[in-house]
Design an enzyme around this catalytic site. Structure first.
Site, PDB file in Angstrom:
ATOM      1  N   ARG A 168       0.864  -1.168   0.000  1.00 29.42           N
ATOM      2  CA  ARG A 168       0.000   0.000   0.000  1.00 29.42           C
ATOM      3  C   ARG A 168       0.915   1.238   0.000  1.00 29.42           C
ATOM      4  O   ARG A 168       1.767   1.376   0.870  1.00 29.42           O
ATOM      5  CB  ARG A 168      -0.856   0.009   1.261  1.00 29.42           C
ATOM      6  CG  ARG A 168      -1.712   1.243   1.355  1.00 29.42           C
ATOM      7  CD  ARG A 168      -2.413   1.286   2.683  1.00 29.42           C
ATOM      8  NE  ARG A 168      -3.388   2.356   2.685  1.00 29.42           N
ATOM      9  CZ  ARG A 168      -4.129   2.673   3.738  1.00 29.42           C
ATOM     10  NH1 ARG A 168      -4.003   1.999   4.845  1.00 29.42           N
ATOM     11  NH2 ARG A 168      -4.985   3.654   3.676  1.00 29.42           N
ATOM     12  N   ASP A 203      -3.197   4.614  -2.720  1.00 26.57           N
ATOM     13  CA  ASP A 203      -4.443   5.057  -2.098  1.00 26.57           C
ATOM     14  C   ASP A 203      -5.143   6.143  -2.910  1.00 26.57           C
ATOM     15  O   ASP A 203      -6.344   6.336  -2.795  1.00 26.57           O
ATOM     16  CB  ASP A 203      -4.091   5.655  -0.728  1.00 26.57           C
ATOM     17  CG  ASP A 203      -4.713   4.881   0.393  1.00 26.57           C
ATOM     18  OD1 ASP A 203      -4.928   3.679   0.203  1.00 26.57           O
ATOM     19  OD2 ASP A 203      -4.989   5.487   1.436  1.00 26.57           O
ATOM     20  N   ASP A 209     -12.268   7.866  20.056  1.00 29.49           N
ATOM     21  CA  ASP A 209     -12.806   6.524  19.834  1.00 29.49           C
ATOM     22  C   ASP A 209     -14.335   6.570  19.865  1.00 29.49           C
ATOM     23  O   ASP A 209     -14.937   6.902  20.878  1.00 29.49           O
ATOM     24  CB  ASP A 209     -12.282   5.603  20.952  1.00 29.49           C
ATOM     25  CG  ASP A 209     -12.613   4.149  20.696  1.00 29.49           C
ATOM     26  OD1 ASP A 209     -13.803   3.845  20.461  1.00 29.49           O
ATOM     27  OD2 ASP A 209     -11.702   3.323  20.734  1.00 29.49           O
ATOM     28  N   ARG A 268     -16.617   4.334  19.902  1.00 26.60           N
ATOM     29  CA  ARG A 268     -17.305   3.450  20.859  1.00 26.60           C
ATOM     30  C   ARG A 268     -17.349   4.105  22.243  1.00 26.60           C
ATOM     31  O   ARG A 268     -18.387   4.123  22.902  1.00 26.60           O
ATOM     32  CB  ARG A 268     -16.558   2.113  20.931  1.00 26.60           C
ATOM     33  CG  ARG A 268     -17.316   1.025  21.609  1.00 26.60           C
ATOM     34  CD  ARG A 268     -16.645  -0.305  21.418  1.00 26.60           C
ATOM     35  NE  ARG A 268     -15.335  -0.157  20.760  1.00 26.60           N
ATOM     36  CZ  ARG A 268     -14.592  -1.176  20.368  1.00 26.60           C
ATOM     37  NH1 ARG A 268     -15.006  -2.389  20.537  1.00 26.60           N
ATOM     38  NH2 ARG A 268     -13.425  -0.982  19.788  1.00 26.60           N
ATOM     39  N   GLY A 290     -14.174   0.845  10.629  1.00 26.08           N
ATOM     40  CA  GLY A 290     -14.490   0.481  12.013  1.00 26.08           C
ATOM     41  C   GLY A 290     -15.810   1.047  12.494  1.00 26.08           C
ATOM     42  O   GLY A 290     -16.598   0.342  13.141  1.00 26.08           O
ATOM     43  N   GLY A 320     -18.237   2.495  10.405  1.00 30.86           N
ATOM     44  CA  GLY A 320     -19.279   2.125   9.445  1.00 30.86           C
ATOM     45  C   GLY A 320     -19.741   0.688   9.616  1.00 30.86           C
ATOM     46  O   GLY A 320     -20.916   0.377   9.427  1.00 30.86           O
ATOM     47  N   ASN A 347     -19.452  -1.098  12.495  1.00 32.66           N
ATOM     48  CA  ASN A 347     -19.836  -1.462  13.871  1.00 32.66           C
ATOM     49  C   ASN A 347     -20.864  -0.567  14.540  1.00 32.66           C
ATOM     50  O   ASN A 347     -21.521  -0.999  15.484  1.00 32.66           O
ATOM     51  CB  ASN A 347     -18.592  -1.481  14.764  1.00 32.66           C
ATOM     52  CG  ASN A 347     -17.667  -2.617  14.421  1.00 32.66           C
ATOM     53  OD1 ASN A 347     -18.026  -3.778  14.573  1.00 32.66           O
ATOM     54  ND2 ASN A 347     -16.496  -2.291  13.923  1.00 32.66           N
TER      55      ASN A 347
HETATM   56  P1  AMP Z   1     -10.685   1.495  11.904  1.00 37.82           P
HETATM   57  O1  AMP Z   1      -9.639   2.569  11.725  1.00 37.82           O
HETATM   58  O2  AMP Z   1     -11.357   1.122  10.625  1.00 37.82           O
HETATM   59  O3  AMP Z   1     -10.224   0.312  12.707  1.00 37.82           O
HETATM   60  O4  AMP Z   1     -11.839   2.181  12.790  1.00 37.82           O
HETATM   61  C1  AMP Z   1     -11.570   2.704  14.066  1.00 37.82           C
HETATM   62  C2  AMP Z   1     -12.841   3.332  14.613  1.00 37.82           C
HETATM   63  O5  AMP Z   1     -13.892   2.372  14.669  1.00 37.82           O
HETATM   64  C3  AMP Z   1     -12.680   3.882  16.024  1.00 37.82           C
HETATM   65  O6  AMP Z   1     -13.264   5.184  16.102  1.00 37.82           O
HETATM   66  C4  AMP Z   1     -13.488   2.927  16.857  1.00 37.82           C
HETATM   67  O7  AMP Z   1     -14.035   3.545  17.984  1.00 37.82           O
HETATM   68  C5  AMP Z   1     -14.583   2.539  15.892  1.00 37.82           C
HETATM   69  N1  AMP Z   1     -15.273   1.329  16.351  1.00 37.82           N
HETATM   70  C6  AMP Z   1     -14.804   0.075  16.408  1.00 37.82           C
HETATM   71  N2  AMP Z   1     -15.733  -0.750  16.954  1.00 37.82           N
HETATM   72  C7  AMP Z   1     -16.809   0.029  17.257  1.00 37.82           C
HETATM   73  C8  AMP Z   1     -18.104  -0.223  17.836  1.00 37.82           C
HETATM   74  N3  AMP Z   1     -18.465  -1.451  18.223  1.00 37.82           N
HETATM   75  N4  AMP Z   1     -18.939   0.829  17.965  1.00 37.82           N
HETATM   76  C9  AMP Z   1     -18.598   2.058  17.597  1.00 37.82           C
HETATM   77  N5  AMP Z   1     -17.406   2.358  17.037  1.00 37.82           N
HETATM   78  C10 AMP Z   1     -16.521   1.362  16.872  1.00 37.82           C
END
Ligand code: AMP
Length: 387
Positions: free
Chosen positions: A73, A130, A265, A267, A313, A315, A317
């Site tokens: 990448r 990218d 974050d 979550r 992450g 989108g 979750n």
């Molecule tokens: P990524 O960079 O694709 O791994 O995404 C990271 C983001 O996904 C972070 O902001 C995490 O808080 C969010 N994330 C992961 N799991 C969850 C979840 N179950 N609910 C809400 N956000 C999440």
């Protein structure tokens, strides 16, 4: 540095892992092997050590001889690369020439390529950019309304990022919808730590929210997304900051973190918002509002929207974010099916909208598999051309 050994045809992962804190004294590699997870110290903190660990793991699994190529990448390919490229000394020079456009990413990508070439000198190496997917954007979408000389002399234009992910989920969405990608208009939203949306028409990017750098567009984990360009001068004077300090704050102390004063974050913010934390609630609501606005804006680029796609992450979750965005996109004919939406968590892709409304899908992105596929396609094409 993330890495994975992939069987391109089945998508099966034979080995994966992550080398962290490279360049420091406490670097380490995490290996996920069929037998379990292992952590290995990398005392020199170099890419060469990381590749030695990977080579050792391939030997251990007895599959080193099966590896056909290394796909990398590479974040920025400038205007030069609209497709993946076989890495030659000339291509590496072109990647080096893009360093001013991605000063944090491209040097690391180059270091990784050089270490991979040293570790696997007999294997072809391919760069997957990218930015490449967005090279199909029309000039009205990629030009900034700034002096033309800035574009001609310094490459100041919108490039866009996350191209590998947008391309992958667009193709997966077409499969999910049971329609040819060539006929579809899609708005894809990659929502991870970095976030961007893309307008995909017939499998080609026609607009995206990130620009010259990955700072433009949506509210992200620690990045501001769009601000008034006049903000830099204003806050530099008012707070006595240098230009690079302002840029650093917009990249690292803004976004969800800046708005909430709590965390980047999603979550954690959803949990804090549920407990009544006002900053967390504002951060989540602003994230959703700006995202919905950008997604609706992409309808202008497309003329017609056949489906909305969520990935990354957040989108994949966050049912709460997806539901709130769809609720704001009634203007496009979107709606959410609460039961389907609640069920779509990581690993489960599918439709989250009721019948008779604009289809909205959750698709799990897989950038590693896309890089592997593009690497194989390029090499197969080169072989075909030679035959
Ligand atoms: P990524 O960079 O694709 O791994 O995404 C990271 C983001 O996904 C972070 O902001 C995490 O808080 C969010 N994330 C992961 N799991 C969850 C979840 N179950 N609910 C809400 N956000 C999440």
């Amino acid at each position: 540095m993330k890495f994975a050994l992939l069987d391109v045809r089945s998508g099966a992962v034979g080995l994966s892992g992550l080398a962290e804190r490279l360049g420091s004294g406490d670097a380490s590699a995490r290996l996920d092997l069929p037998g379990g997870r292992r952590s290995v110290a990398l005392p020199g903190g170099t890419y060469a050590e990381a590749f030695a660990v990977i080579a050792g793991a391939l030997d251990e699994l007895g599959v080193r001889g099966d590896v056909g190529a290394v796909g990398h990448r590479v974040v920025h390919g400038g205007e030069r690369f609209s497709e993946p490229a076989l890495i030659t000394p000339e291509v590496l020079d072109a990647v080096r020439a893009c360093v001013p456009l991605a000063p944090l990413h491209n040097p690391a990508n180059i270091a990784g390529i050089e270490a991979a070439r040293a570790a696997f000198p007999h294997l072809p190496q391919v760069a997957v950019f990218d930015t490449a997917f967005h090279q199909s954007m029309p000039e009205v979408a990629f030009r900034y309304a700034v002096p033309e000389a800035w574009y001609r002399q310094h490459g100041v234009r919108r490039y866009g990022f996350h191209g590998t992910s947008h391309a992958f989920v667009a193709a997966e969405a077409a499969r999910e919808l049971g329609r040819p990608l060539a006929e579809l208009t899609l708005v894809t939203a990659h929502l991870g730590n970095g976030c961007s949306v893309c307008a995909v028409a017939g499998g080609r990017s026609v607009d995206t929210s990130m620009g010259l750098t990955p700072l433009e567009g949506l509210v992200m984990g620690t990045r501001s997304g769009d601000v008034d360009p006049g903000l830099h001068d204003f806050i530099a004077r008012q707070a006595g900051l240098g230009l690079s300090e302002v840029t650093a704050a917009l990249n690292r102390e803004s976004g969800l973190l800046g708005l909430s004063g709590l965390s980047n974050d999603m979550r954690e913010l959803e949990e804090a918002a549920a407990r009544g934390h006002a900053g967390a609630r504002l951060a989540v609501e602003a994230f959703v509002y700006r995202l919905a606005k950008q997604m609706a804006g992409m309808a202008v680029a497309l003329g017609r929207v056949d489906a909305l796609v969520f990935t990354g992450g957040i989108g994949e979750n966050s049912a709460a974010v997806r539901g709130a965005v769809l609720a704001r996109l009634g203007v496009l004919g979107a709606a959410v099916d609460p039961a389907l939406n609640a069920r779509a968590v990581r690993g489960e892709s599918g439709r989250i909208s009721p019948e008779g409304t604009l289809p909205a899908l959750v698709v799990n992105t897989n950038e590693e598999l896309m890089i592997a596929r593009q690497t194989q396609d390029l090499l197969a094409g080169l072989k075909g051309a030679q035959a």
